[in-house]
Design an enzyme around this catalytic site. Structure first.
Site, PDB file in Angstrom:
ATOM      1  N   SER A   1     -11.956   1.291  -5.807  1.00 32.98           N
ATOM      2  CA  SER A   1     -11.640   1.765  -7.166  1.00 32.98           C
ATOM      3  C   SER A   1     -12.806   1.775  -8.133  1.00 32.98           C
ATOM      4  O   SER A   1     -12.709   1.266  -9.254  1.00 32.98           O
ATOM      5  CB  SER A   1     -10.502   0.939  -7.771  1.00 32.98           C
ATOM      6  OG  SER A   1      -9.354   1.109  -7.034  1.00 32.98           O
TER       7      SER A   1
ATOM      8  N   ASP B   1      -4.541   0.687  -9.475  1.00 35.93           N
ATOM      9  CA  ASP B   1      -5.987   0.464  -9.569  1.00 35.93           C
ATOM     10  C   ASP B   1      -6.424   0.177 -10.999  1.00 35.93           C
ATOM     11  O   ASP B   1      -7.174  -0.756 -11.274  1.00 35.93           O
ATOM     12  CB  ASP B   1      -6.756   1.696  -9.062  1.00 35.93           C
ATOM     13  CG  ASP B   1      -6.402   2.035  -7.639  1.00 35.93           C
ATOM     14  OD1 ASP B   1      -5.752   1.210  -6.975  1.00 35.93           O
ATOM     15  OD2 ASP B   1      -6.768   3.138  -7.194  1.00 35.93           O
TER      16      ASP B   1
ATOM     17  N   TYR C   1      -3.864  12.458  -0.189  1.00 28.80           N
ATOM     18  CA  TYR C   1      -3.100  11.514  -1.040  1.00 28.80           C
ATOM     19  C   TYR C   1      -1.963  12.264  -1.732  1.00 28.80           C
ATOM     20  O   TYR C   1      -0.807  11.839  -1.707  1.00 28.80           O
ATOM     21  CB  TYR C   1      -4.052  10.886  -2.061  1.00 28.80           C
ATOM     22  CG  TYR C   1      -3.406   9.858  -2.948  1.00 28.80           C
ATOM     23  CD1 TYR C   1      -3.439   8.505  -2.614  1.00 28.80           C
ATOM     24  CD2 TYR C   1      -2.748  10.217  -4.122  1.00 28.80           C
ATOM     25  CE1 TYR C   1      -2.832   7.557  -3.414  1.00 28.80           C
ATOM     26  CE2 TYR C   1      -2.148   9.281  -4.925  1.00 28.80           C
ATOM     27  CZ  TYR C   1      -2.195   7.953  -4.578  1.00 28.80           C
ATOM     28  OH  TYR C   1      -1.586   7.022  -5.383  1.00 28.80           O
TER      29      TYR C   1
ATOM     30  N   GLU D   1       0.826  -1.215   0.000  1.00 26.67           N
ATOM     31  CA  GLU D   1       0.000   0.000   0.000  1.00 26.67           C
ATOM     32  C   GLU D   1       0.855   1.258   0.000  1.00 26.67           C
ATOM     33  O   GLU D   1       1.810   1.357   0.772  1.00 26.67           O
ATOM     34  CB  GLU D   1      -0.913  -0.014   1.229  1.00 26.67           C
ATOM     35  CG  GLU D   1      -2.250   0.613   0.977  1.00 26.67           C
ATOM     36  CD  GLU D   1      -3.057  -0.171  -0.056  1.00 26.67           C
ATOM     37  OE1 GLU D   1      -2.979   0.172  -1.262  1.00 26.67           O
ATOM     38  OE2 GLU D   1      -3.745  -1.119   0.337  1.00 26.67           O
ATOM     39  N   HIS D   2       0.465   2.180  -0.860  1.00 27.27           N
ATOM     40  CA  HIS D   2       1.206   3.439  -1.023  1.00 27.27           C
ATOM     41  C   HIS D   2       2.647   3.173  -1.440  1.00 27.27           C
ATOM     42  O   HIS D   2       3.573   3.827  -0.946  1.00 27.27           O
ATOM     43  CB  HIS D   2       1.123   4.305   0.244  1.00 27.27           C
ATOM     44  CG  HIS D   2      -0.216   4.971   0.387  1.00 27.27           C
ATOM     45  ND1 HIS D   2      -0.569   6.075  -0.357  1.00 27.27           N
ATOM     46  CD2 HIS D   2      -1.295   4.653   1.139  1.00 27.27           C
ATOM     47  CE1 HIS D   2      -1.808   6.425  -0.045  1.00 27.27           C
ATOM     48  NE2 HIS D   2      -2.269   5.571   0.853  1.00 27.27           N
TER      49      HIS D   2
ATOM     50  N   GLY E   1     -16.680   5.737  -3.316  1.00 29.67           N
ATOM     51  CA  GLY E   1     -15.990   6.183  -2.095  1.00 29.67           C
ATOM     52  C   GLY E   1     -15.592   5.049  -1.169  1.00 29.67           C
ATOM     53  O   GLY E   1     -15.242   5.274  -0.022  1.00 29.67           O
ATOM     54  N   SER E   2     -15.626   3.820  -1.656  1.00 30.26           N
ATOM     55  CA  SER E   2     -15.327   2.673  -0.794  1.00 30.26           C
ATOM     56  C   SER E   2     -13.844   2.348  -0.769  1.00 30.26           C
ATOM     57  O   SER E   2     -13.399   1.506   0.002  1.00 30.26           O
ATOM     58  CB  SER E   2     -16.088   1.443  -1.299  1.00 30.26           C
ATOM     59  OG  SER E   2     -15.635   1.111  -2.611  1.00 30.26           O
ATOM     60  N   GLY E   3     -13.074   2.985  -1.658  1.00 27.44           N
ATOM     61  CA  GLY E   3     -11.660   2.610  -1.751  1.00 27.44           C
ATOM     62  C   GLY E   3     -11.463   1.329  -2.538  1.00 27.44           C
ATOM     63  O   GLY E   3     -10.386   0.742  -2.528  1.00 27.44           O
TER      64      GLY E   3
HETATM   65  C1  GLA Z   1      -5.101   4.706  -4.489  1.00 27.78           C
HETATM   66  C2  GLA Z   1      -4.324   4.984  -5.768  1.00 27.78           C
HETATM   67  C3  GLA Z   1      -3.324   3.867  -6.080  1.00 27.78           C
HETATM   68  C4  GLA Z   1      -2.470   3.543  -4.861  1.00 27.78           C
HETATM   69  C5  GLA Z   1      -3.321   3.384  -3.607  1.00 27.78           C
HETATM   70  C6  GLA Z   1      -2.498   3.234  -2.348  1.00 27.78           C
HETATM   71  O1  GLA Z   1      -5.930   3.609  -4.639  1.00 27.78           O
HETATM   72  O2  GLA Z   1      -5.195   5.147  -6.857  1.00 27.78           O
HETATM   73  O3  GLA Z   1      -2.541   4.221  -7.179  1.00 27.78           O
HETATM   74  O4  GLA Z   1      -1.476   4.519  -4.671  1.00 27.78           O
HETATM   75  O5  GLA Z   1      -4.201   4.475  -3.405  1.00 27.78           O
HETATM   76  O6  GLA Z   1      -1.742   2.062  -2.392  1.00 27.78           O
END
Ligand code: GLA
Length: 376
Positions: free
Chosen positions: A114, A160, A210, A22-23, A110-112
């Site tokens: 994608s 994503d 972000y 992640e990140h 908005g759920s993360g």
């Molecule tokens: C979001 C971004 C991705 C990635 C994640 C964190 O989903 O779109 O590119 O950076 O955050 O891992």
């Protein structure tokens, strides 16, 4: 009701869950996402005009885009993502023809998970399909990422859109974000299942926070480059990082941010090994460590995601749990013994609701292919 007979193709692209990594995608690291059965579907047919007519199954809007002016819809609610995707596809030299598109999204906004990548990727794949063009899913992902940068204002990595386009049923994608070389890793969890939970925190400033994190790790890279011959943070091992990390001191949280990236890359390497061996115990521990690092070093969790992950981790059927995606709200992913899933959901939900004041949601979904094109 959608009358499928009225359309020529059904083209879908997946939402995604990231298992670990992640990140790190924008730091040249490896990530391990999987495409979900939650997806955006575009029903499409040619209409013989120079316009794209957009409609939605769950939004009353109807919006017409002129093919010669695709760059002019940036601020049009609902239409901006499809328009941006169409625009950059066209700019990349592809044919965009007049068509009617009906969009149906089952990825919660908005759920993360994608939803935006699913919309972008499926729009482009649908445009290529209706124009009679074969498409390369990796190119589709790259163009979709561009639309996200320019139209959503999020300086995102490639994870994503890549997962949405290139996901494979029952597999995670071990993607090297520096080279875009991928390896599919079968999700072998034995008696365990993936459980995705949404903390339901109202959407708040994810984009700006972000972009702030990205700026911090770019600053870190610039400073570390004065001490080591590296092109990206992911090239440093944790040991090599510790030897030169002092150069980051005096820059607030920057040292912690970079340490997260370097250690998370190492966790991905170990997680991929654990997944290949079917070693759920180790995989779970790595998920827990990833969450702790995102909480303490990268600071992208918050009370809601922490409470959700920590109540999951405390359940006896759970091997590991962490936030997934950008953070600041959104979802967790947990590895839970199949026999305990019902009790897990009940217990975690009760605990979370008592602490936070509203309920989390759980999604029933499976790992599926990224883009699916069906002739109707
Ligand atoms: C979001 C971004 C991705 C990635 C994640 C964190 O989903 O779109 O590119 O950076 O955050 O891992």
């Amino acid at each position: 009701m959608i009358d499928k007979k009225d359309y020529a193709y059904r083209v879908s692209a997946a939402g995604r869950v990231n298992l670990i990594g992640e990140h790190v995608d924008y730091c040249g690291g490896k990530v391990m996402p999987a495409a979900l059965s939650l997806k955006n579907t575009v029903y499409v047919r040619p209409n013989g005009t120079d316009k794209i007519n957009l409609s939605w199954t769950d939004i009353p809007a109807r919006i017409t885009l002129e093919i010669g002016k695709l760059g002019e819809y940036k601020d049009v609610k609902y239409a901006n993502y499809p328009a941006g995707s169409a625009y950059f596809w066209q700019q990349a030299g592809h044919k965009v023809i007049g068509c009617d598109m009906l969009l149906d999204c089952t990825v919660p906004f908005g759920s993360g998970l994608s939803s935006s990548a699913a919309i972008e990727v499926s729009t482009i794949a649908a445009l290529a399909t209706v124009a009679g063009e074969a498409f390369d899913p990796v190119e589709v992902a790259l163009v979709a990422q561009k639309a996200e940068h320019e139209y959503a204002g999020v300086n995102c990595g490639i994870m994503d859109q890549y997962a949405s386009a290139c996901g494979k049923k029952d597999n995670a994608i071990l993607l090297d974000c520096k080279t875009l070389v991928r390896e599919y890793v079968p999700i072998l969890l034995g008696d365990y299942a993936l459980v995705i939970a949404n903390c339901n925190k109202p959407h708040s400033l994810v984009e700006s926070k972000y972009n702030e994190r990205r700026a911090e790790v770019e600053l870190a890279l610039g400073l570390l480059k004065t001490k080591a011959d590296i092109a990206c943070l992911a090239e440093l091992t944790p040991d090599a990082f510790e030897r030169i990390a002092r150069v980051l001191d005096g820059h607030g949280k920057v040292r912690d941010r970079a340490r997260h990236v370097v250690e998370e890359c190492d966790r991905v390497r170990r997680a991929a090994g654990a997944m290949k061996r079917g070693d759920v115990g180790t995989l779970g521990e790595l998920l827990n460590a990833s969450h702790a690092s995102l909480r303490d070093l990268y600071e992208v969790t918050g009370a809601e995601l922490d409470t959700l992950a920590e109540s999951a981790q405390a359940h006896p059927a759970c091997a590991g749990s962490r936030m997934t995606g950008a953070g600041f709200g959104g979802c967790t992913v947990s590895i839970v013994h199949r026999d305990g899933v019902a009790d897990f959901k009940r217990t975690v939900s009760e605990h979370y609701t008592r602490r936070i004041g509203y309920e989390p949601s759980f999604y029933d979904c499976s790992v599926e292919d990224g883009i699916i094109v069906t002739r109707l």
